[in-house]
Design a protein around this motif. Structure first.
Motif, mmCIF file in Angstrom:
data_model
loop_
_atom_site.group_PDB
_atom_site.id
_atom_site.type_symbol
_atom_site.label_atom_id
_atom_site.label_comp_id
_atom_site.label_asym_id
_atom_site.label_seq_id
_atom_site.Cartn_x
_atom_site.Cartn_y
_atom_site.Cartn_z
ATOM 1 N N LEU A 11 -9.376 -14.053 3.588
ATOM 2 C CA LEU A 11 -9.686 -12.649 3.354
ATOM 3 C C LEU A 11 -11.196 -12.512 3.223
ATOM 4 C CD1 LEU A 11 -8.060 -10.016 2.984
ATOM 5 C CD2 LEU A 11 -8.241 -10.365 0.515
ATOM 6 N N HIS A 12 -11.740 -11.443 3.775
ATOM 7 C CA HIS A 12 -13.189 -11.237 3.808
ATOM 8 C C HIS A 12 -13.799 -11.436 2.423
ATOM 9 C CE1 HIS A 12 -17.069 -9.706 5.046
ATOM 10 N NE2 HIS A 12 -17.050 -8.850 4.039
ATOM 11 N N GLY A 13 -14.829 -12.302 2.363
ATOM 12 C CA GLY A 13 -15.540 -12.534 1.118
ATOM 13 C C GLY A 13 -14.929 -13.588 0.222
ATOM 14 N N GLN A 14 -13.826 -14.203 0.672
ATOM 15 C CA GLN A 14 -13.172 -15.212 -0.154
ATOM 16 C C GLN A 14 -12.993 -16.511 0.627
ATOM 17 O OE1 GLN A 14 -9.834 -14.016 -2.588
ATOM 18 N NE2 GLN A 14 -10.217 -11.853 -2.159
ATOM 19 N N ALA A 15 -12.775 -17.593 -0.090
ATOM 20 C CA ALA A 15 -12.569 -18.891 0.538
ATOM 21 C C ALA A 15 -11.183 -18.966 1.180
ATOM 22 C CB ALA A 15 -12.731 -20.003 -0.506
ATOM 23 N N LEU A 17 -7.577 -19.372 1.919
ATOM 24 C CA LEU A 17 -6.345 -19.257 1.129
ATOM 25 C C LEU A 17 -6.562 -18.791 -0.303
ATOM 26 C CD1 LEU A 17 -4.335 -22.434 2.261
ATOM 27 C CD2 LEU A 17 -3.990 -20.070 3.001
ATOM 28 N N ALA A 18 -7.791 -18.478 -0.690
ATOM 29 C CA ALA A 18 -8.068 -18.120 -2.088
ATOM 30 C C ALA A 18 -7.343 -16.853 -2.512
ATOM 31 C CB ALA A 18 -9.570 -17.954 -2.287
ATOM 32 N N HIS A 19 -7.201 -15.888 -1.615
ATOM 33 C CA HIS A 19 -6.587 -14.614 -1.991
ATOM 34 C C HIS A 19 -5.102 -14.758 -2.331
ATOM 35 C CE1 HIS A 19 -5.308 -14.983 2.173
ATOM 36 N NE2 HIS A 19 -4.503 -13.961 2.018
ATOM 37 N N ALA A 20 -4.465 -15.826 -1.826
ATOM 38 C CA ALA A 20 -3.037 -16.032 -2.063
ATOM 39 C C ALA A 20 -2.772 -17.245 -2.944
ATOM 40 C CB ALA A 20 -2.309 -16.185 -0.728
ATOM 41 N N ARG A 21 -3.797 -17.712 -3.632
ATOM 42 C CA ARG A 21 -3.685 -18.955 -4.397
ATOM 43 C C ARG A 21 -2.533 -18.913 -5.401
ATOM 44 N NH1 ARG A 21 -7.582 -23.084 -6.454
ATOM 45 N NH2 ARG A 21 -6.710 -23.906 -8.396
ATOM 46 N N GLU A 22 -2.420 -17.847 -6.175
ATOM 47 C CA GLU A 22 -1.374 -17.789 -7.190
ATOM 48 C C GLU A 22 0.010 -17.769 -6.558
ATOM 49 O OE1 GLU A 22 -1.954 -14.642 -9.944
ATOM 50 O OE2 GLU A 22 -3.912 -15.359 -10.634
ATOM 51 N N ALA A 23 0.156 -17.035 -5.456
ATOM 52 C CA ALA A 23 1.448 -16.974 -4.776
ATOM 53 C C ALA A 23 1.827 -18.339 -4.209
ATOM 54 C CB ALA A 23 1.410 -15.928 -3.662
ATOM 55 N N ILE A 24 0.841 -19.060 -3.663
ATOM 56 C CA ILE A 24 1.101 -20.395 -3.123
ATOM 57 C C ILE A 24 1.467 -21.354 -4.237
ATOM 58 C CG2 ILE A 24 0.053 -22.358 -1.928
ATOM 59 C CD1 ILE A 24 -1.669 -20.314 -0.388
ATOM 60 N N GLU A 25 0.779 -21.234 -5.362
ATOM 61 C CA GLU A 25 1.046 -22.119 -6.495
ATOM 62 C C GLU A 25 2.467 -21.924 -7.021
ATOM 63 O OE1 GLU A 25 -1.543 -23.778 -10.274
ATOM 64 O OE2 GLU A 25 -1.932 -21.759 -9.482
ATOM 65 N N GLU A 26 2.963 -20.700 -6.983
ATOM 66 C CA GLU A 26 4.338 -20.425 -7.390
ATOM 67 C C GLU A 26 5.331 -20.934 -6.354
ATOM 68 O OE1 GLU A 26 4.665 -16.265 -7.944
ATOM 69 O OE2 GLU A 26 3.384 -16.202 -9.739
ATOM 70 N N HIS A 27 4.917 -20.941 -5.086
ATOM 71 C CA HIS A 27 5.822 -21.263 -3.983
ATOM 72 C C HIS A 27 5.949 -22.763 -3.739
ATOM 73 C CE1 HIS A 27 8.058 -20.283 -0.381
ATOM 74 N NE2 HIS A 27 7.263 -21.040 0.357
ATOM 75 N N VAL A 28 4.842 -23.478 -3.835
ATOM 76 C CA VAL A 28 4.833 -24.925 -3.573
ATOM 77 C C VAL A 28 4.661 -25.650 -4.896
ATOM 78 C CG1 VAL A 28 3.718 -26.807 -2.322
ATOM 79 C CG2 VAL A 28 3.819 -24.524 -1.297
ATOM 80 N N PRO A 29 5.636 -26.454 -5.311
ATOM 81 C CA PRO A 29 5.569 -27.103 -6.626
ATOM 82 C C PRO A 29 4.399 -28.080 -6.738
ATOM 83 C CG PRO A 29 7.785 -27.239 -5.682
ATOM 84 C CD PRO A 29 6.879 -26.759 -4.595
ATOM 85 N N ARG A 30 3.791 -28.127 -7.893
ATOM 86 C CA ARG A 30 2.748 -29.123 -8.170
ATOM 87 C C ARG A 30 3.351 -30.516 -8.025
ATOM 88 N NH1 ARG A 30 -2.292 -29.427 -10.460
ATOM 89 N NH2 ARG A 30 -2.330 -27.138 -10.561
ATOM 90 N N ASP A 53 -8.287 -29.611 1.318
ATOM 91 C CA ASP A 53 -9.317 -29.189 0.373
ATOM 92 C C ASP A 53 -8.872 -27.963 -0.422
ATOM 93 O OD1 ASP A 53 -11.000 -31.225 1.125
ATOM 94 O OD2 ASP A 53 -12.206 -29.988 2.488
ATOM 95 N N ALA A 54 -8.152 -27.060 0.244
ATOM 96 C CA ALA A 54 -7.726 -25.827 -0.419
ATOM 97 C C ALA A 54 -6.547 -26.050 -1.365
ATOM 98 C CB ALA A 54 -7.355 -24.780 0.636
ATOM 99 N N LEU A 55 -5.629 -26.936 -0.993
ATOM 100 C CA LEU A 55 -4.412 -27.108 -1.778
ATOM 101 C C LEU A 55 -4.469 -28.280 -2.744
ATOM 102 C CD1 LEU A 55 -1.621 -26.313 0.852
ATOM 103 C CD2 LEU A 55 -2.836 -24.777 -0.698
ATOM 104 N N GLY A 56 -5.433 -29.164 -2.558
ATOM 105 C CA GLY A 56 -5.570 -30.301 -3.473
ATOM 106 C C GLY A 56 -5.686 -29.893 -4.926
ATOM 107 N N PRO A 57 -6.513 -28.882 -5.250
ATOM 108 C CA PRO A 57 -6.628 -28.459 -6.652
ATOM 109 C C PRO A 57 -5.327 -27.919 -7.239
ATOM 110 C CG PRO A 57 -8.504 -27.684 -5.374
ATOM 111 C CD PRO A 57 -7.525 -28.226 -4.389
ATOM 112 N N LEU A 58 -4.351 -27.591 -6.387
ATOM 113 C CA LEU A 58 -3.054 -27.111 -6.870
ATOM 114 C C LEU A 58 -2.087 -28.276 -7.098
ATOM 115 C CD1 LEU A 58 -2.494 -23.981 -4.584
ATOM 116 C CD2 LEU A 58 -3.725 -24.160 -6.750
ATOM 117 N N GLU A 190 -4.197 -7.313 6.660
ATOM 118 C CA GLU A 190 -4.791 -8.494 6.026
ATOM 119 C C GLU A 190 -4.811 -8.304 4.510
ATOM 120 O OE1 GLU A 190 -8.508 -9.569 7.799
ATOM 121 O OE2 GLU A 190 -7.488 -10.398 9.553
ATOM 122 N N GLY A 191 -4.428 -9.359 3.806
ATOM 123 C CA GLY A 191 -4.302 -9.291 2.359
ATOM 124 C C GLY A 191 -2.874 -9.124 1.894
#
Length: 239
Positions: A11-15, A17-30, A53-58, A190-191
């Motif tokens: 999403l413009h101005g963001q890294a 997958l950053a805009h969907a980070r919380e949704a991804i974190e809920e969807h893909v188990p740690r 790089d994007a999903l490693g921190p999750l 988008e978004g």
């Protein structure tokens, strides 16, 4: 099935997958091992590294489906599957040639979480006929995964009243699709994203989507809208 279908990955101005980070974190188990399908872009290694790089921190371990020689084995052993964006025609041809269409479909129907963005969202539909992409390669037909029974148009753009462009608007092109096919089209700006699970479906994100049906006026759908009825809507192609 558990699906998280993003209209876009950046999403413009963001890294990435950053805009969907919380949704991804809920969807893909740690702690999950995620099979990333990179075939929509040419450089598979670089694309996989970007996702890692994007999903490693999750707490998600990412493995490229192209690594190790047998992409079907990578997907079969994974806890989740992510099909990334790029060119939908190139992606579909690769899925056909590798046999991944059947493997991914079987795994997701067995309960493995599916994450798609852009082209990866397009191929979750019955066909890729509502993609925006140029057919830079020729796949063996347009039939895709069919994880949802309706069509999605990712990166939906509203008409610009100030533009002097004389070609069809995105909505006009989708209306042309509906002239030949009687199936709902969920046009996601988008978004926006779509979550499917346990027989339900709802919209998320920061932007509204637009639902187009044959013979009906388009309907605006804000984030949070329940669109579970689309999962039961019959579809007729070439009709």
């Amino acid at each position: 099935m558990r699906l998280l279908l993003l209209s876009n990955s950046t999403l413009h101005g963001q890294a990435y997958l950053a805009h969907a980070r919380e949704a991804i974190e809920e969807h893909v188990p740690r702690g999950a091992t995620l099979a990333f399908v990179p075939y929509a872009l040419a450089d598979h290694d670089a694309y996989t590294a970007k996702v890692a790089d994007a999903l490693g921190p999750l707490g998600v371990a990412v493995r490229g489906a192209h690594a190790g020689g047998d992409p079907n084995a990578v997907v079969a052993q994974a806890d989740a599957v992510f099909v990334g964006g790029g060119n939908t025609f190139r992606l579909l041809r690769a899925l056909q040639r590798t046999g991944l269409l059947d493997t991914i479909r079987d795994r997701v129907r067995a309960g493995v979480p599916y994450l798609g963005s852009s082209a990866g969202t397009n191929v979750a539909c019955p066909t890729i006929r509502t993609t925006n992409d140029m057919p830079i390669v020729e796949p063996n037909g347009f039939a895709a995964l069919g994880l949802v029974p309706f069509q999605i148009n990712a990166h939906f753009l509203d008409a610009d009243a100030a533009s002097t462009h004389m070609g069809e608007t995105r909505e006009e092109r989708l209306e042309q699709f509906l002239e030949e096919n009687d199936v709902p089209v969920l046009a996601m700006r988008e978004g926006a994203w779509l979550r499917v699970g346990d027989g339900s479906a709802d919209l998320g994100g920061t932007t509204a989507s637009r639902l187009l049906r044959r013979g009906e006026a388009p309907v605006e759908l804000p984030p949070g809208t329940d669109v579970g009825g689309l999962l039961q809507t019959p579809a007729r192609y070439d009709a």
